[in-house]
Scaffold this motif. Structure first.
Motif, short mmCIF file in Angstrom:
data_model
loop_
_atom_site.label_atom_id
_atom_site.label_comp_id
_atom_site.label_asym_id
_atom_site.label_seq_id
_atom_site.Cartn_x
_atom_site.Cartn_y
_atom_site.Cartn_z
N CYS A 31 23.31 21.20 27.98
CA CYS A 31 22.77 20.58 29.20
C CYS A 31 21.26 20.42 29.05
N HIS A 33 19.08 19.88 31.18
CA HIS A 33 18.24 20.42 32.25
C HIS A 33 17.54 21.71 31.83
N GLY A 34 18.18 22.44 30.90
CA GLY A 34 17.51 23.58 30.28
C GLY A 34 17.02 24.65 31.24
N CYS A 35 17.84 25.03 32.21
CA CYS A 35 17.39 26.03 33.20
C CYS A 35 17.09 27.36 32.51
N TYR A 37 16.80 30.37 34.19
CA TYR A 37 17.07 31.53 35.10
C TYR A 37 17.38 32.82 34.37
N CYS A 39 20.51 30.20 32.13
CA CYS A 39 21.77 29.51 32.40
C CYS A 39 22.92 30.35 31.84
N TRP A 57 21.10 24.07 23.01
CA TRP A 57 21.70 23.87 24.34
C TRP A 57 21.16 22.63 25.03
N THR A 90 28.33 22.60 32.33
CA THR A 90 27.37 21.56 31.99
C THR A 90 27.04 20.83 33.28
N ASP A 91 26.27 19.73 33.20
CA ASP A 91 25.93 18.99 34.42
C ASP A 91 26.40 17.54 34.24
S1 SF4 Z 1 24.47 23.88 33.14
FE1 SF4 Z 1 23.51 24.14 35.17
S2 SF4 Z 1 22.29 26.04 34.99
FE2 SF4 Z 1 22.85 25.41 32.89
S3 SF4 Z 1 21.08 24.22 32.19
FE3 SF4 Z 1 22.53 22.77 33.10
S4 SF4 Z 1 21.95 22.50 35.25
FE4 SF4 Z 1 20.94 24.35 34.43
#
Ligand code: SF4
Length: 273
Positions: A31, A33-35, A37, A39, A57, A90-91
């Motif tokens: 994904c 977006h590479g969160c 937190y 992820c 990732w 995933t997104d």
């Molecule tokens: S799957 Fe969700 S939490 Fe993981 S990187 Fe993508 S948007 Fe962010």
């Protein structure tokens, strides 16, 4: 996307074991977006050796036989499916990724044409097409909103869509008559982000459902001295806001330690990434 980035799978739809979920599908691995937190999906893939780390990732790979698999699986499974969740790992609408958006729309259309409802979650922007076509009307569209601060988004969701753009896209779907929801998970402790939860709730007051859950997998959050009291108090604010405004809610297991069963657990959404 180059040939070597393509993936082939044996199955696509699967019965989920996630809290209150039904079936799921993940048509992409990784994904962009590479969160940070971090992820959970990325951690799992890393643990089982599917990816080397964060840099792998954030380079998503499409399941190139996703539509063929779906065409075989839908006739066999559609009578058993209450709804399909897109996506747990995933997104489906990665920000500014046209290739993934195109495939996600094709998958959505295939499922909806077969009367299979889809519950979605994204930190990208839902395409306007979803609001314009009756075919997509019965799905449920969700977005993750845990802060209104772009400084927070840049740090923890670095390549996801700007927060106000997500809210606007969700509002368009709401105005078009679609059911919408917000995941407030992972909600940050004050040592991660000092903020007023009421301001976030006011911004998303048009949605039909709110899912609230704590920040996981972080020593930083766990080290917050009033961790348990904080989540108990914030969850109570969510519950009381939802009850005042006729919004469904779900408090994720383990968020309020003194309460094992939420008061209102009538709807079916669960959460995710
Ligand atoms: S799957 Fe969700 S939490 Fe993981 S990187 Fe993508 S948007 Fe962010």
């Amino acid at each position: 996307m180059s040939e070597q980035d393509l993936l082939f799978r044996k199955t696509l739809l699967y019965k989920s074991e996630v809290e209150y979920a039904d079936y799921g599908l993940n048509h992409v691995e990784g994904c962009s977006h590479g969160c940070t937190y971090p992820c959970y999906a990325m951690m799992l893939k890393k643990r089982c050796g599917r990816i080397g780390g964060y840099q792998d990732w954030i380079k998503p790979r499409i399941v190139s036989n996703a539509l063929e698999l779906l065409d075989k699986e839908i006739p066999r499974l559609k009578h058993k499916i209450d709804y399909v969740f897109m996506c747990f790992s995933t997104d489906p609408f990665m920000y500014k990724n046209e290739e993934i958006e195109k495939l996600s729309l094709q998958i959505l259309a295939r499922l909806n044409q077969n009367d299979v409802k889809v519950v979605l979650i994204s930190k990208g922007i839902y395409p306007a097409k979803l609001a314009d076509h009756d075919l997509y009307r019965n799905n449920e569209y969700g977005s993750t909103i845990v802060s209104l601060a772009e400084s927070f988004r840049r740090h923890y969701e670095p390549f996801a869509a700007p927060i106000q753009e997500r809210i606007e896209a969700l509002k368009k779907l709401h105005l078009a008559g679609c059911r919408t929801w917000v995941s407030m998970e992972p909600y940050p402790t004050p040592n991660i982000k000092e903020q007023n939860i009421d301001a976030i709730l006011d911004e998303i007051s048009f949605v039909d459902k709110i899912v609230f859950g704590k920040w996981n997998y972080s020593k930083h959050a766990n080290s917050y001295r009033e961790y348990t009291d904080f989540y108990e108090s914030e969850a109570e604010k969510v519950i009381s806001f939802c009850e005042r405004n006729g919004i469904d809610y779900h408090i994720k297991n383990g968020t309020i330690l003194s309460r094992t069963k939420p008061k209102n657990d009538s709807t079916q959404l669960a959460l995710v990434s």
